[in-house]
Design an enzyme around this catalytic site. Structure first.
Site, PDB file in Angstrom:
ATOM      1  N   TYR A  12      -4.727  -6.275  -5.810  1.00 42.48           N
ATOM      2  CA  TYR A  12      -4.390  -5.168  -4.656  1.00 42.48           C
ATOM      3  C   TYR A  12      -5.435  -5.085  -3.188  1.00 42.48           C
ATOM      4  O   TYR A  12      -5.724  -5.311  -2.003  1.00 42.48           O
ATOM      5  CB  TYR A  12      -3.018  -4.378  -4.351  1.00 42.48           C
ATOM      6  CG  TYR A  12      -2.025  -5.205  -5.313  1.00 42.48           C
ATOM      7  CD1 TYR A  12      -1.797  -4.248  -6.506  1.00 42.48           C
ATOM      8  CD2 TYR A  12      -1.406  -5.699  -4.518  1.00 42.48           C
ATOM      9  CE1 TYR A  12      -0.559  -5.076  -6.865  1.00 42.48           C
ATOM     10  CE2 TYR A  12       0.123  -6.228  -5.255  1.00 42.48           C
ATOM     11  CZ  TYR A  12      -0.081  -5.580  -6.662  1.00 42.48           C
ATOM     12  OH  TYR A  12       1.427  -6.170  -7.410  1.00 42.48           O
ATOM     13  N   THR A  94      -7.546   3.923 -10.694  1.00 43.24           N
ATOM     14  CA  THR A  94      -8.080   5.333 -10.931  1.00 43.24           C
ATOM     15  C   THR A  94      -6.706   6.248 -11.005  1.00 43.24           C
ATOM     16  O   THR A  94      -6.649   7.066 -10.169  1.00 43.24           O
ATOM     17  CB  THR A  94      -9.165   5.409  -9.461  1.00 43.24           C
ATOM     18  OG1 THR A  94      -8.296   5.417  -8.073  1.00 43.24           O
ATOM     19  CG2 THR A  94     -10.120   5.568  -9.815  1.00 43.24           C
ATOM     20  N   THR A 129      -9.021   5.276  -4.469  1.00 40.56           N
ATOM     21  CA  THR A 129      -8.699   6.716  -4.140  1.00 40.56           C
ATOM     22  C   THR A 129      -9.383   7.388  -5.475  1.00 40.56           C
ATOM     23  O   THR A 129      -9.055   6.866  -6.651  1.00 40.56           O
ATOM     24  CB  THR A 129      -7.464   6.823  -3.565  1.00 40.56           C
ATOM     25  OG1 THR A 129      -7.912   5.332  -2.737  1.00 40.56           O
ATOM     26  CG2 THR A 129      -7.561   7.605  -3.088  1.00 40.56           C
ATOM     27  N   LYS A 215      -8.933  10.710   2.420  1.00 30.96           N
ATOM     28  CA  LYS A 215      -8.318   9.663   1.783  1.00 30.96           C
ATOM     29  C   LYS A 215      -7.351  10.528   1.669  1.00 30.96           C
ATOM     30  O   LYS A 215      -5.860   9.923   1.166  1.00 30.96           O
ATOM     31  CB  LYS A 215      -8.803   8.693   1.544  1.00 30.96           C
ATOM     32  CG  LYS A 215      -7.994   7.824   0.464  1.00 30.96           C
ATOM     33  CD  LYS A 215      -7.333   6.680   1.546  1.00 30.96           C
ATOM     34  CE  LYS A 215      -6.439   6.211   0.258  1.00 30.96           C
ATOM     35  NZ  LYS A 215      -5.810   4.791   1.085  1.00 30.96           N
ATOM     36  N   ASN A 219      -2.636  10.288   1.849  1.00 29.53           N
ATOM     37  CA  ASN A 219      -1.542   9.937   1.485  1.00 29.53           C
ATOM     38  C   ASN A 219      -0.364  10.583   1.491  1.00 29.53           C
ATOM     39  O   ASN A 219       0.259  11.320   0.814  1.00 29.53           O
ATOM     40  CB  ASN A 219      -2.487   9.517   0.701  1.00 29.53           C
ATOM     41  CG  ASN A 219      -2.230   7.395   0.844  1.00 29.53           C
ATOM     42  OD1 ASN A 219      -1.936   7.596   1.772  1.00 29.53           O
ATOM     43  ND2 ASN A 219      -2.892   6.925  -0.088  1.00 29.53           N
ATOM     44  N   ARG A 222       2.040  11.500   4.227  1.00 24.04           N
ATOM     45  CA  ARG A 222       2.857  11.128   4.318  1.00 24.04           C
ATOM     46  C   ARG A 222       3.805  10.756   3.514  1.00 24.04           C
ATOM     47  O   ARG A 222       4.623  11.675   3.251  1.00 24.04           O
ATOM     48  CB  ARG A 222       2.554   9.587   4.014  1.00 24.04           C
ATOM     49  CG  ARG A 222       3.698   8.489   3.599  1.00 24.04           C
ATOM     50  CD  ARG A 222       3.003   6.640   3.688  1.00 24.04           C
ATOM     51  NE  ARG A 222       3.129   5.830   3.818  1.00 24.04           N
ATOM     52  CZ  ARG A 222       4.318   5.275   5.189  1.00 24.04           C
ATOM     53  NH1 ARG A 222       4.165   6.259   5.764  1.00 24.04           N
ATOM     54  NH2 ARG A 222       5.319   4.065   4.946  1.00 24.04           N
ATOM     55  N   GLY A 276       6.987   5.184  -5.085  1.00 24.78           N
ATOM     56  CA  GLY A 276       6.578   4.715  -6.133  1.00 24.78           C
ATOM     57  C   GLY A 276       4.983   5.061  -5.170  1.00 24.78           C
ATOM     58  O   GLY A 276       4.425   4.688  -4.625  1.00 24.78           O
ATOM     59  N   CYS A 279      -0.733   5.276  -4.806  1.00 18.92           N
ATOM     60  CA  CYS A 279      -1.186   5.916  -4.231  1.00 18.92           C
ATOM     61  C   CYS A 279      -0.343   7.357  -3.981  1.00 18.92           C
ATOM     62  O   CYS A 279      -1.465   8.110  -4.453  1.00 18.92           O
ATOM     63  CB  CYS A 279      -1.783   5.264  -2.595  1.00 18.92           C
ATOM     64  SG  CYS A 279      -2.054   3.371  -3.130  1.00 18.92           S
ATOM     65  N   LYS A 282       0.540   9.902  -7.017  1.00 20.90           N
ATOM     66  CA  LYS A 282      -1.046   9.726  -7.318  1.00 20.90           C
ATOM     67  C   LYS A 282      -1.820  10.888  -7.074  1.00 20.90           C
ATOM     68  O   LYS A 282      -2.580  11.692  -6.862  1.00 20.90           O
ATOM     69  CB  LYS A 282      -1.307   9.120  -7.663  1.00 20.90           C
ATOM     70  CG  LYS A 282      -2.994   9.492  -8.350  1.00 20.90           C
ATOM     71  CD  LYS A 282      -4.441   7.945  -8.694  1.00 20.90           C
ATOM     72  CE  LYS A 282      -4.162   7.418  -7.240  1.00 20.90           C
ATOM     73  NZ  LYS A 282      -5.184   6.441  -6.955  1.00 20.90           N
ATOM     74  N   ARG A 353       3.839  -0.426  -9.840  1.00 18.29           N
ATOM     75  CA  ARG A 353       3.085   0.685 -10.267  1.00 18.29           C
ATOM     76  C   ARG A 353       4.254   2.718  -9.386  1.00 18.29           C
ATOM     77  O   ARG A 353       4.561   2.606  -8.616  1.00 18.29           O
ATOM     78  CB  ARG A 353       1.619   0.510  -9.180  1.00 18.29           C
ATOM     79  CG  ARG A 353       1.291  -0.406 -10.722  1.00 18.29           C
ATOM     80  CD  ARG A 353      -0.356  -0.643  -8.985  1.00 18.29           C
ATOM     81  NE  ARG A 353      -0.415  -0.919  -7.975  1.00 18.29           N
ATOM     82  CZ  ARG A 353      -1.289  -1.066  -7.427  1.00 18.29           C
ATOM     83  NH1 ARG A 353      -3.067  -0.718  -7.874  1.00 18.29           N
ATOM     84  NH2 ARG A 353      -0.800  -0.756  -6.138  1.00 18.29           N
TER      85      ARG A 353
END
Ligand code: SAJ
Length: 461
Positions: A12, A94, A129, A215, A219, A222, A276, A279, A282, A353
């Site tokens: 992606y 990653t 990331t 980075k 996330n 969020r 889900g 990103c 994780k 994912r």
């Protein structure tokens, strides 16, 4: 002489980045993809000018077709392609393992191999990331060892995090500001020049570690905001009000980030059936892990960890709502056949994912129910699922909506009711009106929605 770029990892991130550079005059791009069981087929598809990414991706299919036709983009398996590249961009998975520790096996392999082939003066960019500290302390020594060259002098290295989102890959890559984190000034300068070729928004130069932290923090920010909304949703359920109405009312406060001091910005996120993707589930752990690995002093982030726990608990909460609704209909969850609508983690995408639907599936089985997964877009998934909606709905004891695909929003609740053996609908994404569902004769439960016995009006629906 064309400027040659190599992009490692046709996923992606890698596919749209490669295609965008290949569309810039004077650039030639080679994608590198392992012929793995899971992703090998993409090599041939891409070389035929076909887009392997499912779901709506505005502009991507046309772009891939165009750059393959004008022969500025092709995909190979061998990292030997790096030999004469001026820049190598790495966009590989990653992941973290079950103990939430980052697993960089594929990144390690790729860095060792690239080091053996890359030429003097090359710029290497990490787009994936990673846990803060990885570029300087893991990638740099690996590349120096296998290339026998000095980073920052003989070759250059930067962390320039992707900000892709399925459903708007091209838009995010070209319209969102880009953080450029070099291991030294020359690396940052070269990476800034390179990305100015495809990014139409502002480029923000900084150092690799700060870029890595920024980075994972964006996330995590969020994820924490979603967790807050999910906790508010649980509170609203217990108080008998509609959390989505509350969210709208809260967000009526002006939300103009450009004038932060003039008004209290509110941007309450959406509660739902879980978080889900590659990103958000994780990246908070990458931040926690960085403190453990490279922290100057130890600390246990509480809010970030609790937010993960709240978001991870939402699929189980959906099963609790289901069990309660079935009880209202005098039906036990054990042995009940449950139609689960949506396998993808995000609406209108084929991306599965870390999908909350997998957690829901496991919890349903653990409680003795028989889940039947359905998804109109997803191509493959480790749990069997059907693309035939009737196969999922006919004779089911309940419907649980997990992903807000647009196909589901068109469903007639009356027709759905006709197909069900027990007329229960659990809405994990505020896809349906509670009023309409109850009027259609369904027992309805929703994340963040007031519990309403069939036929009785609640505070707000
Ligand atoms: N979700 C909610 N409530 C919300 C927003 C999302 O429950 O208000 C859920 C979604 O249903 C989904 C999950 O969270 O299951 C993730 O959704 P997402 O919209 O964050 O999608 P991602 O993970 O593909 O994209 C995120 C984005 N990060 C931020 O907005 C800070 C995207 O910009 C990043 O590029 C991407 O992660 C990434 O690759 O890092």
């Amino acid at each position: 002489m064309a400027r040659k770029i190599v992009v490692v990892g046709m996923g992606y991130v890698g596919i749209p980045v490669a295609a965008l550079f290949a569309d810039v005059l004077g650039f030639e791009v080679v994608g590198v993809q392992r012929r793995s069981k899971r992703s090998g087929w993409k090599i041939d598809w891409l070389n035929q000018g076909k887009n392997p990414i499912g779901g709506d991706e505005p502009g991507l299919s046309e772009l891939i077709k165009r750059v393959v036709k004008k022969e500025t983009f092709r995909v190979v398996e061998d990292l030997k392609a790096c030999e004469d590249a001026e820049a190598i961009l790495i966009g590989v998975q990653t992941p973290t393992d079950n103990d939430r520790v980052p697993r960089y096996e594929s990144l390690k392999e790729i860095c060792k191999n690239i080091g053996r082939h890359m030429r003097k003066g090359v710029l290497v960019v990490i787009e994936s990331t990673v846990s803060p500290g990885t570029t300087d302390n893991f990638v740099k020594p690996l590349l120096e060892k296998s290339s026998k060259m000095k980073a920052g002098r003989d070759f250059f290295l930067a962390f320039c995090p992707e900000r892709v989102m399925v459903g708007r890959l091209i838009k995010n890559l070209t319209q969102l500001p880009k953080i450029i984190g070099g291991i030294n000034e020359e690396s940052t300068r070269r990476a800034t020049e390179l990305y100015s070729q495809i990014v139409k928004a502002k480029l923000y130069p900084t150092n690799a570690l700060t870029a890595e932290v920024a980075k994972v923090v964006e996330n995590t920010y969020r994820d924490v905001n979603i967790a807050f909304s999910n906790e508010v949703a649980l509170i609203c359920e217990s108080l008998g009000v509609n959390a989505y109405e509350v969210r709208e009312l809260v967000n009526t406060l002006p939300n103009d980030p450009s004038k932060p001091m003039s008004n209290p910005v509110r941007n309450m996120h959406y509660p739902g059936a879980g978080v889900g993707g590659h990103c958000l589930p994780k990246d908070p752990w990458l931040l926690v892990n960085a403190v453990d690995t490279y922290g100057r002093f130890k600390l246990q982030p509480k809010l970030i960890v609790t937010s993960r726990e709240i978001n991870d608990s939402m699929p189980t909460h959906v099963v609790d709502l289901l069990e309660d609704a079935l009880n209202e209909r005098g039906k036990r969850l054990k042995g009940a056949r449950i139609a689960v609508l949506g396998v993808a983690f995000l609406e209108n995408s084929d991306d599965t994912r870390n999908t909350p639907s997998a957690t829901l599936h496991a919890e349903l089985q653990r409680r003795g129910a028989i889940p039947v997964l359905h998804d109109p877009i997803v191509r493959e998934f480790e749990i069997p699922f059907t693309k035939d909606l009737n196969e999922a709905l006919n004779g089911a004891d309940a419907v649980v909506l997990m992903t807000k695909h647009k196909e589901y929003l068109k469903l007639s609740l009356k027709e759905m009711k006709q197909k069900l053996k027990t007329r229960v609908l659990v809405d994990g994404r505020n896809a349906f009106s509670q009023e309409a569902a109850v009027d259609a004769g369904l027992t309805y439960r929703g994340v963040g929605k007031a519990k309403r016995q069939s036929g009785r009006r609640c505070h707000s629906s």
